[in-house]
Design an enzyme around this catalytic site. Structure first.
Site, mmCIF file in Angstrom:
data_model
loop_
_atom_site.group_PDB
_atom_site.id
_atom_site.type_symbol
_atom_site.label_atom_id
_atom_site.label_comp_id
_atom_site.label_asym_id
_atom_site.label_seq_id
_atom_site.Cartn_x
_atom_site.Cartn_y
_atom_site.Cartn_z
ATOM 1 N N SER A 1 0.971 -1.035 -0.034
ATOM 2 C CA SER A 1 -0.289 -0.214 0.190
ATOM 3 C C SER A 1 1.514 1.394 -0.136
ATOM 4 C CB SER A 1 -0.783 -0.158 1.429
ATOM 5 O OG SER A 1 -1.384 0.963 1.197
ATOM 6 N N TYR B 1 -2.465 -0.394 10.608
ATOM 7 C CA TYR B 1 -2.304 -0.835 9.050
ATOM 8 C C TYR B 1 -0.578 0.047 8.698
ATOM 9 C CZ TYR B 1 -3.698 -1.022 4.348
ATOM 10 O OH TYR B 1 -4.118 -1.275 2.810
HETATM 11 N N1 LIG Z 1 -8.911 -1.273 -1.510
HETATM 12 C C1 LIG Z 1 -7.500 0.348 -1.229
HETATM 13 O O1 LIG Z 1 -7.609 1.429 -1.235
HETATM 14 C C2 LIG Z 1 -6.235 -0.958 -0.965
HETATM 15 C C3 LIG Z 1 -4.962 0.620 -1.477
HETATM 16 C C4 LIG Z 1 -4.174 0.063 -0.965
HETATM 17 C C5 LIG Z 1 -3.349 -1.221 -0.147
HETATM 18 N N2 LIG Z 1 -4.487 -2.410 -0.518
HETATM 19 C C6 LIG Z 1 -4.393 -3.421 -0.213
HETATM 20 O O2 LIG Z 1 -5.127 -4.163 -1.346
HETATM 21 C C7 LIG Z 1 -5.461 -5.783 -0.373
HETATM 22 C C8 LIG Z 1 -7.257 -6.563 -0.865
HETATM 23 O O3 LIG Z 1 -7.477 -4.785 0.053
HETATM 24 P P1 LIG Z 1 -9.383 -4.481 -0.694
HETATM 25 O O4 LIG Z 1 -9.118 -2.554 -0.656
HETATM 26 O O5 LIG Z 1 -9.218 -6.069 -1.922
HETATM 27 O O6 LIG Z 1 -10.402 -5.032 1.016
HETATM 28 P P2 LIG Z 1 -11.270 -5.970 0.323
HETATM 29 O O7 LIG Z 1 -11.897 -5.759 -0.936
HETATM 30 O O8 LIG Z 1 -11.782 -5.878 1.560
HETATM 31 O O9 LIG Z 1 -10.577 -7.775 0.873
HETATM 32 C C9 LIG Z 1 -9.669 -7.831 1.689
HETATM 33 C C10 LIG Z 1 -9.480 -10.010 1.622
HETATM 34 O O10 LIG Z 1 -8.762 -10.095 1.804
HETATM 35 C C11 LIG Z 1 -9.863 -11.365 2.882
HETATM 36 N N3 LIG Z 1 -8.865 -11.591 3.739
HETATM 37 C C12 LIG Z 1 -9.261 -11.017 5.451
HETATM 38 N N4 LIG Z 1 -8.434 -11.071 6.127
HETATM 39 C C13 LIG Z 1 -7.888 -12.923 6.045
HETATM 40 C C14 LIG Z 1 -6.699 -13.621 6.307
HETATM 41 N N5 LIG Z 1 -7.180 -14.763 7.928
HETATM 42 N N6 LIG Z 1 -6.788 -14.919 5.424
HETATM 43 C C15 LIG Z 1 -7.038 -15.143 4.072
HETATM 44 N N7 LIG Z 1 -7.991 -13.390 3.525
HETATM 45 C C16 LIG Z 1 -7.923 -12.632 4.439
HETATM 46 C C17 LIG Z 1 -10.398 -10.765 2.713
HETATM 47 O O11 LIG Z 1 -11.631 -12.179 2.800
HETATM 48 P P3 LIG Z 1 -12.888 -12.564 3.995
HETATM 49 O O12 LIG Z 1 -13.741 -11.597 3.385
HETATM 50 O O13 LIG Z 1 -13.301 -13.571 4.020
HETATM 51 O O14 LIG Z 1 -13.086 -11.402 5.257
HETATM 52 C C18 LIG Z 1 -11.181 -10.625 1.241
HETATM 53 O O15 LIG Z 1 -10.857 -11.479 0.159
HETATM 54 C C19 LIG Z 1 -4.860 -5.406 1.337
HETATM 55 O O16 LIG Z 1 -3.766 -6.070 1.186
HETATM 56 C C20 LIG Z 1 -5.222 -3.662 1.177
HETATM 57 O O17 LIG Z 1 -3.732 -3.495 2.798
HETATM 58 C C21 LIG Z 1 -6.404 -1.598 -0.613
#
Ligand SMILES: NC(=O)c1ccc[n+]([C@@H]2O[C@H](COP(=O)([O-])OP(=O)(O)OC[C@H]3O[C@@H](n4cnc5c(N)ncnc54)[C@H](OP(=O)(O)O)[C@@H]3O)[C@@H](O)[C@H]2O)c1
Length: 282
Positions: free
Chosen positions: A140, A153
């Protein structure tokens, strides 16, 4: 749309958001994709897409037994072919003042975002090594700038920066490329989760006296960032490049906000950057 057989990849955290979009995107471009999910209902949703090259894989990155079972399932499917890629994407976010965050929450933050990717990578490395596969981790912009109120985070994402750099240098002798994706604000469920997990609703009056106003400003900033967030496909494209390019990059900043913030972090002295962040949150 390409239909070449690009090999097999595993994507963690593929129930929603970046992981779900990326798993689908990679399957459309010719990868055989194992989409890591935790719940049987999410596994059914992956299967319901009806794509023969997109399969669910039960995988909780904090549970060693599900990691072992996932490795065995992928191994059984691949035989001696080896794994072309691992996308460490699963992540959660605790947005709370560092003075207040319960240590158990901080540990959980690290278990999912920092220790989990190491455990999953260790487990899949023998299969990655045999195919000269690649490791791509979703970090991130918060791995380059620690913003107030999202200290837990940010700490986990700074850790993942070191993981990716260290791993890349260690795996270079085997020609295994390691890349880090550094997105800014991307449209996913993570923002809704941030809205639901309102720290101020559980904070004590004394904590609110100290941080209530700063946290309120932070929530405004979060709401604003969510509005400006860009689609997941921009992240998927970066991941595809990291998995397939002849000359992949070591880092991919995704989004204008990430590129701007990375420049500020590189150029500005700490005190000046502190002032910029303070102004953004006032
Ligand atoms: N969205 C943004 O703006 C943004 C920006 C920078 C970085 N990121 C990074 O991108 C990645 C994905 O995030 P996202 O934005 O797509 O969020 P999201 O829609 O909340 O997705 C998160 C995913 O991680 C899974 N997860 C959570 N705990 C877990 C565990 N213990 N084992 C395996 N899977 C687990 C969730 O599964 P469940 O549904 O089972 O909980 C979900 O599939 C993350 O690493 C986040 O930090 C996101």
């Amino acid at each position: 749309m390409a239909t070449d057989d690009l090999g097999t990849v595993v994507v963690t955290g593929a129930s929603t958001g970046i992981g779900a979009a990326c798993a689908l995107y990679l399957s459309e471009r010719g990868f055989q994709v194992f989409a890591g999910v935790r719940k049987p209902s999410d596994a059914q949703a992956v299967t319901a897409r009806g794509r023969p090259n997109l399969e669910p894989l039960i995988l909780d990155v904090t549970q060693p037994e599900t990691i072992t079972a996932a490795v065995q399932a992928v191994q059984a499917s691949l035989g001696s072919k080896g794994l072309a890629g691992l996308v460490n994407n699963a992540g959660i976010s605790y947005d709370e003042p560092l003075e207040c965050v319960p240590i158990a929450s901080l540990r959980h933050q690290f278990e999912v975002n920092a220790i989990g990717p190491v455990a999953v990578t260790q487990a899949f490395l023998p299969m990655l090594r045999s195919a000269r596969g690649r490791v791509v981790t979703v970090g991130s912009i918060n791995g380059l700038i620690a913003s107030p109120m999202s200290g837990p985070y940010s700490m986990s994402k700074f850790a993942i920066e070191a993981f990716s750099d260290g791993l890349r240098r260690e795996l270079a002798p085997w020609g295994i490329h390691v890349a880090l994706i550094e997105p800014g604000a991307i449209k996913t469920a993570i923002w809704d989760k941030a809205t639901v997990n309102d720290w101020s609703a559980k904070a004590t009056p004394a904590q609110l006296d100290l941080y209530g106003e700063a946290y309120r400003q932070f929530r405004k900033l979060i709401a604003d960032s969510a509005q400006k967030a860009v689609p997941c496909d921009q992240v998927s494209q970066a991941i595809l490049h990291a998995l397939t390019a002849t000359k992949p990059r070591t880092r991919y900043l995704v989004g204008k906000d990430a590129r701007l913030l990375a420049r500020l972090a590189a150029l500005l002295p700490d005190r000046v950057l502190d002032g910029v962040l303070r102004k953004a949150m006032s």
